[in-house]
Motif scaffolding. Sequence first.
Motif, short mmCIF file in Angstrom:
data_model
loop_
_atom_site.label_atom_id
_atom_site.label_comp_id
_atom_site.label_asym_id
_atom_site.label_seq_id
_atom_site.Cartn_x
_atom_site.Cartn_y
_atom_site.Cartn_z
N MET A 179 -13.21 -70.06 -41.07
CA MET A 179 -14.39 -70.56 -41.74
C MET A 179 -14.06 -71.22 -43.08
O MET A 179 -14.71 -72.18 -43.49
CB MET A 179 -15.41 -69.44 -41.94
CG MET A 179 -16.18 -69.06 -40.69
SD MET A 179 -17.04 -70.48 -39.93
CE MET A 179 -18.04 -71.08 -41.29
N THR A 180 -13.05 -70.72 -43.76
CA THR A 180 -12.62 -71.34 -45.02
C THR A 180 -12.13 -72.76 -44.76
O THR A 180 -12.44 -73.69 -45.51
CB THR A 180 -11.52 -70.50 -45.69
OG1 THR A 180 -12.06 -69.21 -46.02
CG2 THR A 180 -11.03 -71.17 -46.96
N ASP A 181 -11.37 -72.93 -43.68
CA ASP A 181 -10.86 -74.26 -43.33
C ASP A 181 -12.00 -75.20 -42.97
O ASP A 181 -12.04 -76.34 -43.43
CB ASP A 181 -9.88 -74.15 -42.16
CG ASP A 181 -9.31 -75.50 -41.78
OD1 ASP A 181 -8.60 -76.10 -42.60
OD2 ASP A 181 -9.60 -75.97 -40.66
N VAL A 182 -12.94 -74.72 -42.16
CA VAL A 182 -14.08 -75.56 -41.77
C VAL A 182 -14.92 -75.93 -42.99
O VAL A 182 -15.25 -77.09 -43.21
CB VAL A 182 -14.96 -74.83 -40.73
CG1 VAL A 182 -16.26 -75.60 -40.48
CG2 VAL A 182 -14.19 -74.65 -39.41
N ALA A 183 -15.27 -74.94 -43.79
CA ALA A 183 -16.15 -75.18 -44.93
C ALA A 183 -15.51 -76.07 -45.98
O ALA A 183 -16.21 -76.80 -46.69
CB ALA A 183 -16.56 -73.84 -45.56
N SER A 184 -14.20 -76.04 -46.07
CA SER A 184 -13.51 -76.87 -47.07
C SER A 184 -13.71 -78.36 -46.80
O SER A 184 -13.51 -79.19 -47.69
CB SER A 184 -12.01 -76.55 -47.09
OG SER A 184 -11.37 -77.03 -45.91
#
Length: 202
Positions: A179-184
Amino acid sequence: MKKLIAGVVLGVSLTALAHGAGDPAAGEQNAATCAACHGPGGAQPIMGNYPKLAGLGEAYLAAQLRLIKSGERAVPEMTGQLDNFDEQDLQNLAAYFNQQPAGGGQANPDLVTRGQALYRGGNMASGVPACAACHNPQGKGNEPAGYPRLSGQNADYVAKQLKAYRDGTRGGGNNAQLMTDVASRLTDAEIEAVASYVSGLH
């Protein structure tokens, strides 16, 4: 990205299988205090930036309760709330809330087109995958993999969490890295649109 998603799904699935199922009736006894913030049955939070807990998925809820209790996921409003709960208590709470009917929300009509496009198709230009790939085309989540239901969730809460993932203030758990990768890769406007869209997706 595909290998990362596959690895996360497998890891979450194995984690979910490692824990026994909860007892909703036992969970109901401990859920009374939760109603003060999350509403009866976890379906009507008192504030838009608090989550609806009803129908989120037992595996996801139990995992998040463990993370919050351990402090791995920092939620100031929950400080001390779970201190007297053991592992089975947390699983029972998750089972109870998962069985409650999930309420709907209302999407901003001006944001539906953009939000739907992002939710269903992602953004190929920036490398954002479709939310529907993990959270189901109807937003029902994926219980075995531990992906939460998004359908009807408060838009303010969804936006808050996406921004927390993006700036690195929400971590912990098997899904955090994904999710961190997507949200970034999401802009503020995209976050607002997709958060609004899932709130009205029911």
